[in-house]
Design a protein around this motif. Structure first.
Motif, PDB file in Angstrom:
ATOM      1  N   THR A 142       0.835  -1.203   0.000  1.00  0.00           N
ATOM      2  CA  THR A 142       0.000   0.000   0.000  1.00  0.00           C
ATOM      3  C   THR A 142       0.868   1.251   0.000  1.00  0.00           C
ATOM      4  N   TYR A 143       1.889   1.269   0.864  1.00  0.00           N
ATOM      5  CA  TYR A 143       2.771   2.435   0.915  1.00  0.00           C
ATOM      6  C   TYR A 143       3.610   2.522  -0.357  1.00  0.00           C
ATOM      7  N   SER A 144       4.062   1.397  -0.851  1.00  0.00           N
ATOM      8  CA  SER A 144       4.833   1.386  -2.092  1.00  0.00           C
ATOM      9  C   SER A 144       4.005   1.925  -3.253  1.00  0.00           C
ATOM     10  N   GLN A 145       2.730   1.566  -3.310  1.00  0.00           N
ATOM     11  CA  GLN A 145       1.847   2.063  -4.362  1.00  0.00           C
ATOM     12  C   GLN A 145       1.637   3.565  -4.240  1.00  0.00           C
ATOM     13  N   HIS A 146       1.538   4.042  -3.008  1.00  0.00           N
ATOM     14  CA  HIS A 146       1.413   5.485  -2.786  1.00  0.00           C
ATOM     15  C   HIS A 146       2.630   6.220  -3.363  1.00  0.00           C
ATOM     16  N   CYS A 147       3.827   5.688  -3.118  1.00  0.00           N
ATOM     17  CA  CYS A 147       5.049   6.288  -3.672  1.00  0.00           C
ATOM     18  C   CYS A 147       5.039   6.233  -5.201  1.00  0.00           C
ATOM     19  N   HIS A 148       4.574   5.134  -5.744  1.00  0.00           N
ATOM     20  CA  HIS A 148       4.525   4.970  -7.208  1.00  0.00           C
ATOM     21  C   HIS A 148       3.581   5.994  -7.842  1.00  0.00           C
ATOM     22  N   GLU A 149       2.412   6.177  -7.251  1.00  0.00           N
ATOM     23  CA  GLU A 149       1.459   7.149  -7.791  1.00  0.00           C
ATOM     24  C   GLU A 149       2.021   8.565  -7.714  1.00  0.00           C
ATOM     25  N   LEU A 150       2.747   8.868  -6.624  1.00  0.00           N
ATOM     26  CA  LEU A 150       3.376  10.186  -6.512  1.00  0.00           C
ATOM     27  C   LEU A 150       4.446  10.361  -7.587  1.00  0.00           C
ATOM     28  N   GLU A 151       5.216   9.313  -7.853  1.00  0.00           N
ATOM     29  CA  GLU A 151       6.208   9.372  -8.925  1.00  0.00           C
ATOM     30  C   GLU A 151       5.559   9.724 -10.263  1.00  0.00           C
ATOM     31  N   ASN A 152       4.440   9.096 -10.551  1.00  0.00           N
ATOM     32  CA  ASN A 152       3.746   9.355 -11.817  1.00  0.00           C
ATOM     33  C   ASN A 152       3.277  10.798 -11.922  1.00  0.00           C
ATOM     34  N   VAL A 153       2.763  11.332 -10.813  1.00  0.00           N
ATOM     35  CA  VAL A 153       2.299  12.725 -10.807  1.00  0.00           C
ATOM     36  C   VAL A 153       3.471  13.669 -11.056  1.00  0.00           C
TER      37      VAL A 153
END
Length: 340
Positions: free
Chosen positions: A281-292
């Protein structure tokens, strides 16, 4: 009076009857009415109410033959058209009633959106429960709580109407989820095209997935907690080192970096480390921030730094008590051990 020979046929068949030349017609020339009036053309039209013969309309012409054939054909045609309209109206009403039953009982929000983005009047009743303050009349108004999503929708909608890009690609770029009044809704879009393949409207299916997502999130958190518990039992020192490394990465990110590539590397390392330890869940949060950050070509802002910290604190609070207990060992008083 009426010519009995004509009235008898119309009464039996309940159909209009035309006699082109009554005084020479073998079936009617002996009729007393025809013989007395010397009428040539006769048209008799029944008036039927509720399936029963109520009256006759009699037309006669004593000068020419075949006087009423065109008129009666037109009348019959008009009567046939009226009947087809009545049948069609009845069928439509029955279909609308059945459709209304469906729309009143489905759990999804179903509605049509025209090319101008307006919702059709026919829609499922559950939408009034989704939006008790009033169902928006324009599709873009569903995204009022997320200005960026509303702007993105407007751009993608224009692309859809222009028709330059493939229809499937344009549909895929439309929003598939949004939040409103504390609830989360998923959207699916079905294009409706005319015979030439031109887009006429879209059928939209809206589902309230708030509870389903909460359950999925709770299950995911429980799964992650079990993974961390097993890692703590197997390698408490490794987990401790992971927590310390994560704290260092977040501290570096909190200070801010002038170089975006350094900040990007820190965020990417944070994403990878948490993924390795099962904190998806936290890793996905970081991934979505990277995309933004990639799409907007910028660095992390203060609000995003704070959210990274708060999300990590919430994640860490679930397993660090186990880590502390493991490092201290489990102590059982002798009387309790002997009584077990």
């Amino acid at each position: 009076g009426l010519p009995d020979s004509v009235a008898r046929i119309v009464r039996r068949t309940k159909q209009a009857l035309v006699v082109a030349d009554a005084i020479s017609d073998p079936g009617h020339k002996q009729d007393a009415f025809v013989a007395a009036s010397r009428c040539r053309s006769i048209a008799c039209i029944p008036v039927v109410r509720k399936g029963e013969l109520a009256a006759y309309v009699l037309l006669e012409n004593r000068l020419v033959t075949g006087a009423f054939t065109p008129q009666l054909e037109n009348a019959s045609l008009y009567e046939g058209m009226e009947q087809r309209v009545r049948d069609r109206t009845l069928a439509l009403n029955e279909r609308n009633e059945k459709m209304r039953v469906v729309l009143d009982n489905v759990s999804e929000g179903l509605f049509l959106v025209d090319r101008e983005g307006r919702l059709g009047s026919e829609r499922s009743a559950v939408l009034t429960r989704f939006f008790p303050n009033g169902v928006p009349e324009r599709i873009v108004d569903f995204f009022v709580e997320d200005p960026k999503l509303a702007q993105s929708f407007g751009l993608n909608w224009d692309q859809l109407l222009e028709g330059f890009l493939p229809l499937e690609l344009c549909i895929d770029q439309l929003p598939h989820a949004f939040a409103c009044i504390g609830r989360i809704y998923e959207l699916s879009w079905q294009p409706l095209c005319d015979a030439q393949g031109e887009l006429r409207s879209l059928l939209v299916v809206m589902r309230d997935v708030t509870e389903a997502r909460r359950r999925a999130q709770a299950e995911q958190q429980q799964k992650q907690l079990m993974i961390m518990f097993e890692k703590i039992l197997a390698d408490p020192q490794g987990v401790t080192a992971f927590v310390q490394e994560t704290e260092r990465l977040l501290a570096d990110l909190a200070q801010g970096c002038e170089r975006r590539d350094v900040e990007k590397r820190l965020l990417h390392t944070l994403k990878g480390n948490t993924a390795i330890f099962g904190l998806t869940t936290y890793s996905q949060h970081c991934h979505e921030l990277e995309n933004v950050l990639e799409s907007e070509e910028r660095g992390i802002n203060e609000q995003e730094r704070q959210l990274l910290r708060e999300t990590w604190d919430d994640t860490r609070s679930g397993f660090t008590p186990f880590l502390s207990a493991q490092s201290q060992g489990l102590h059982v008083p002798l009387p309790d051990y002997q009584a077990a």
